[in-house]
Design a protein around this motif. Structure first.
Motif, short mmCIF file in Angstrom:
data_model
loop_
_atom_site.label_atom_id
_atom_site.label_comp_id
_atom_site.label_asym_id
_atom_site.label_seq_id
_atom_site.Cartn_x
_atom_site.Cartn_y
_atom_site.Cartn_z
N UNK A 90 0.84 -1.20 0.00
CA UNK A 90 0.00 0.00 0.00
C UNK A 90 0.87 1.26 0.00
N UNK A 91 2.11 1.12 0.49
CA UNK A 91 2.97 2.31 0.60
C UNK A 91 4.44 1.91 0.45
N UNK A 92 5.22 2.80 -0.17
CA UNK A 92 6.66 2.57 -0.32
C UNK A 92 7.43 3.72 0.32
N UNK A 93 8.44 3.37 1.09
CA UNK A 93 9.33 4.33 1.74
C UNK A 93 10.69 4.20 1.05
N UNK A 139 2.11 6.63 -1.36
CA UNK A 139 0.95 5.80 -1.02
C UNK A 139 0.29 5.40 -2.35
N UNK A 140 0.33 4.11 -2.66
CA UNK A 140 -0.08 3.64 -3.98
C UNK A 140 -1.59 3.63 -4.17
N UNK A 141 -2.35 3.65 -3.10
CA UNK A 141 -3.81 3.62 -3.23
C UNK A 141 -4.35 4.92 -3.81
N UNK A 170 -5.37 12.83 3.28
CA UNK A 170 -5.61 12.56 1.85
C UNK A 170 -6.37 11.25 1.67
N UNK A 171 -6.03 10.24 2.47
CA UNK A 171 -6.72 8.96 2.41
C UNK A 171 -8.18 9.09 2.84
N UNK A 172 -8.43 9.87 3.89
CA UNK A 172 -9.80 10.10 4.36
C UNK A 172 -10.61 10.81 3.28
#
Length: 356
Positions: free
Chosen positions: A305-308, A317-319, A341-343
């Motif tokens: 879902x996420x890459x650091x 955040x890939x979503x 941003x996700x919310x």
């Protein structure tokens, strides 16, 4: 929508009236429920009142444009009309979002499980860093964190870490963190300077109360053993560590963080209730449950879902296709921009599905 808003206004006024009644102050449980309901409705009431004010401003401006002969005043009326129309459109969208059904678990505390996935020791080290990232975020929001269980790898990494975050709205913000988190960087042990990719899995579960889960203690088997580890307070010479096995599901939880066997038992039961509650939610959610399980994944590099990315100092955040070039601040707990941003994306998707 507006009929519903009018009903909310009526209910809000009823609550405000009830809170003035003398007998309510003498009933703490009723007072708490009324205050909670009042707090939940306040943003909607305020937005609707602002909306009605804008509507009135538009009507007043139109009247002024028709009746006023002074050009300067007419220009002011045009500006007021334009601003009120723009604000009215914004408030309408805001009210739609505020009226979306609320997740009943949003106000609950959370139990967080972090596990090292692909990448061996490097994955375990990153798991420890993500744990600290969540702790910093909790501290910023004045939430409380509490260890439940920890399995270390001997060099400062976490093979598995379970802990609780307690605070108002913890689940509402942290639920989006469930899934596979991928890290790309050059490990300290890599002499050739090659970038390695590792993964960890994060599971966020709402804390379940006794009323949420019917737990039969006859289905639970407790085994006690001596704490073990790399040193420090987690190691002692008494059989205080607890292993809880839930016989019907096969769920096994070990807890040895506390010196007291009773406290370890209590923490293990909290984790069990949360896992059973999550299983029940998955049954109820049907197709959504399948999507949620695939998000949590198994720690494989492809399920993320996420890459650091440390060499480039970025987090993606890939979503929602969001990339921030501020990895250091994110790892120090600055998660609000990502979570907000996700919310927003989640709310937009729900609004779109309703409008369809």
């Amino acid at each position: 929508m507006f009929d519903r808003l009018e009903d909310i206004i009526i209910r809000y006024e009823e609550i405000m009236g009830e809170l003035q009644e003398p007998d309510v102050a003498n009933d703490p449980e009723r007072f708490r429920k009324l205050m909670k309901e009042q707090s939940d409705l306040s943003p909607i009431v305020e937005a609707y009142q602002a909306y009605k004010d804008c509507k009135q401003n538009i009507e007043d401006s139109l009247v002024m444009l028709e009746e006023e002969s002074d050009e300067e005043l007419k220009e002011l009326a045009k500006e007021e009309l334009s601003e009120s129309k723009s604000r009215m459109a914004e408030l309408e969208e805001e009210m739609k979002r505020l009226l979306l059904p609320k997740d009943p678990n949003d106000d609950k505390n959370v139990i967080v499980e972090i596990r090292a996935g692909a990448g061996g020791d490097e994955a375990a080290l990153f798991a420890a860093e993500v744990y600290r990232m969540f702790v910093h975020y909790a501290e910023e929001r004045r939430w409380k964190t509490e260890f439940i269980s920890l399995n270390e790898n001997g060099i400062g990494g976490f093979k598995e870490c379970i802990f609780m975050i307690s605070g108002q709205g913890a689940y509402s913000r942290l639920k989006y963190e469930s899934g596979v988190h991928r890290v790309q960087r050059v490990p300290a042990t890599e002499s050739g300077g090659r970038i390695h990719t590792s993964t960890i899995t994060v599971a966020i579960m709402p804390e379940a109360e006794d009323v949420d889960v019917a737990l039969d203690m006859n289905d639970c088997r407790f085994d006690v053993f001596r704490s073990s580890g790399n040193g420090g307070q987690s190691v002692n010479t008494t059989d205080s560590a607890v292993r809880l096995t839930h016989i019907p599901t096969g769920i096994v939880i070990s807890c040895q963080d506390e010196k007291s066997q009773l406290k370890n038992k209590d923490k293990a039961l909290k984790v069990l209730r949360a896992r059973l509650f999550e299983l029940e939610m998955e049954k109820q959610q049907g197709e959504e449950a399948e999507a949620r399980r695939s998000q949590v994944g198994t720690g494989d590099r492809s399920e993320k879902i996420r890459t650091y990315n440390f060499p480039q100092g970025r987090v993606t955040d890939h979503r929602i296709k969001l990339t921030l070039h501020k990895l250091d601040t994110v790892m120090n707990g600055d998660l609000d921009e990502i979570i907000d941003s996700l919310i927003a994306a989640d709310q937009s998707a729900k609004l779109a599905s309703i409008e369809e």
